[in-house]
Design a protein around this motif. Structure first.
Motif, PDB file in Angstrom:
ATOM      1  N   GLU A  93     -10.140   5.034   1.557  1.00 28.36           N
ATOM      2  CA  GLU A  93      -8.848   5.290   0.720  1.00 28.36           C
ATOM      3  C   GLU A  93      -8.534   6.947   1.458  1.00 28.36           C
ATOM      4  O   GLU A  93      -9.282   7.650   1.473  1.00 28.36           O
ATOM      5  CB  GLU A  93      -9.241   5.400  -0.613  1.00 28.36           C
ATOM      6  CG  GLU A  93      -8.087   5.728  -1.210  1.00 28.36           C
ATOM      7  CD  GLU A  93      -8.438   5.576  -3.010  1.00 28.36           C
ATOM      8  OE1 GLU A  93      -7.456   6.055  -3.747  1.00 28.36           O
ATOM      9  OE2 GLU A  93      -9.538   5.415  -3.414  1.00 28.36           O
ATOM     10  N   GLY A  94      -7.364   7.008   1.263  1.00 29.28           N
ATOM     11  CA  GLY A  94      -6.808   8.448   1.811  1.00 29.28           C
ATOM     12  C   GLY A  94      -5.397   8.334   2.493  1.00 29.28           C
ATOM     13  O   GLY A  94      -4.610   7.624   1.922  1.00 29.28           O
ATOM     14  N   THR A  95      -5.180   9.222   3.204  1.00 26.95           N
ATOM     15  CA  THR A  95      -3.783   9.508   3.737  1.00 26.95           C
ATOM     16  C   THR A  95      -3.425   9.592   5.071  1.00 26.95           C
ATOM     17  O   THR A  95      -4.391  10.500   5.990  1.00 26.95           O
ATOM     18  CB  THR A  95      -2.953  10.449   3.161  1.00 26.95           C
ATOM     19  OG1 THR A  95      -3.011  10.210   1.740  1.00 26.95           O
ATOM     20  CG2 THR A  95      -1.574  10.605   3.699  1.00 26.95           C
ATOM     21  N   PHE A  96      -3.125   8.882   5.877  1.00 27.58           N
ATOM     22  CA  PHE A  96      -2.618   9.006   7.478  1.00 27.58           C
ATOM     23  C   PHE A  96      -1.604  10.183   7.566  1.00 27.58           C
ATOM     24  O   PHE A  96      -0.486   9.865   6.851  1.00 27.58           O
ATOM     25  CB  PHE A  96      -2.441   7.866   8.047  1.00 27.58           C
ATOM     26  CG  PHE A  96      -3.471   6.690   8.134  1.00 27.58           C
ATOM     27  CD1 PHE A  96      -4.560   7.157   8.398  1.00 27.58           C
ATOM     28  CD2 PHE A  96      -3.116   5.574   7.808  1.00 27.58           C
ATOM     29  CE1 PHE A  96      -5.972   6.163   8.464  1.00 27.58           C
ATOM     30  CE2 PHE A  96      -4.030   4.428   7.705  1.00 27.58           C
ATOM     31  CZ  PHE A  96      -5.428   4.750   8.165  1.00 27.58           C
ATOM     32  N   ASN A  97      -1.681  11.188   8.382  1.00 24.16           N
ATOM     33  CA  ASN A  97      -0.841  12.209   8.661  1.00 24.16           C
ATOM     34  C   ASN A  97      -0.378  12.354   9.974  1.00 24.16           C
ATOM     35  O   ASN A  97       0.523  13.410  10.208  1.00 24.16           O
ATOM     36  CB  ASN A  97      -1.161  13.230   7.690  1.00 24.16           C
ATOM     37  CG  ASN A  97      -2.331  13.920   8.161  1.00 24.16           C
ATOM     38  OD1 ASN A  97      -2.785  13.736   9.213  1.00 24.16           O
ATOM     39  ND2 ASN A  97      -2.903  14.806   7.186  1.00 24.16           N
ATOM     40  N   LYS A  98      -0.668  11.712  11.066  1.00 23.01           N
ATOM     41  CA  LYS A  98      -0.415  12.145  12.300  1.00 23.01           C
ATOM     42  C   LYS A  98       0.908  11.988  12.586  1.00 23.01           C
ATOM     43  O   LYS A  98       1.630  10.663  12.033  1.00 23.01           O
ATOM     44  CB  LYS A  98      -1.293  11.173  13.199  1.00 23.01           C
ATOM     45  CG  LYS A  98      -2.793  11.707  13.541  1.00 23.01           C
ATOM     46  CD  LYS A  98      -3.573  10.806  14.288  1.00 23.01           C
ATOM     47  CE  LYS A  98      -4.832  11.409  14.393  1.00 23.01           C
ATOM     48  NZ  LYS A  98      -5.755  10.412  15.549  1.00 23.01           N
TER      49      LYS A  98
END
Length: 235
Positions: free
Chosen positions: A98-103
């Motif tokens: 669980e998290g956030t991709f930010n590339k």
């Protein structure tokens, strides 16, 4: 047309569950008699239909269309102003957690990269004995993804950047794993589905949450590849 399920309809708009491999509108590369969503919905309803937002032809799921240019414009503004909450279901390689991709992701037909954010949460994972290249015992996961920005192929690019390739993705994904999936399950599609949309009805101002159930193929792939054993030494 029989494959298009209507989720909601009133005098102003219609929400449908778009089948996989059906474009939203006609393009120059399609035969004159090729089906596309706005055409099929026009035949189904007997009304003029105006697309509101984008959904790639290879992606199935919930999509909103309007019956007038004015309503389409008002709905489109909600998408542009990020007032619409979107969730997608994917089956991918690995266990993202669980998290956030930010590339940053690439804009279509341009070399320029732009900021993009995709929140994700793993719902279910299975283990296999699939091995190839430098990969052994591949895990697969059902993941819910929430794009906070709306870039071209954003979810597909974000998962691919982390080697969490979405199954069936022939553009950004893992070709070998795609072949294994199809050989074992006979399923040949992108396992990316627009699951829910939450928006404000432009006329009634009602807050609406519409859902297109996750296709059976997603669970079928997880069931048939759970514990499946194959070792490829020469790709």
């Amino acid at each position: 047309m029989s494959d298009i399920k209507v989720i909601f309809q009133d005098d102003d708009l219609i929400v449908v569950d778009k089948p996989v491999d059906l474009p939203i509108h006609k393009n120059d590369f399609m035969p004159a008699d090729a089906p596309y969503l706005t055409k099929e919905i026009g035949v189904l309803t007997g009304k003029s239909v105006f697309p509101v937002h984008r959904l790639d032809s290879k992606t199935s799921g919930v999509i909103v269309l309007a019956f007038s240019r004015e309503i389409a414009s008002e709905l489109a503004q909600q998408f542009e102003q990020r007032k619409v909450e979107k969730t997608y279901a994917v089956v991918c390689k690995g266990i993202p957690g669980e998290g956030t991709f930010n590339k940053p992701v690439v804009i279509k037909k341009k070399k320029k990269r732009v900021n993009a954010y995709t929140a994700y949460k793993t719902i279910k994972s299975i283990s296999t004995k699939i091995s190839y290249k430098d990969i052994t015992d591949v895990a697969l996961s059902l993941v819910i993804a929430k794009p906070e920005t709306g870039r071209w192929h954003q979810i597909r690019q974000h998962f691919a950047f982390e080697r969490l390739d979405i199954l069936g993705d022939t553009q950004h994904g893992d070709w070998t794993l795609n072949k294994i999936m199809t050989a074992q399950t006979d399923i040949k599609r992108l396992l990316l589905h627009a699951y829910t949309l939450t928006f404000t009805h432009p006329v009634t101002t009602e807050k609406m949450k519409v859902t297109a159930p996750i296709p059976e193929e997603f669970e079928q792939v997880l069931e048939q590849l759970n514990g499946y054993e194959v070792c490829l030494t020469d790709d």
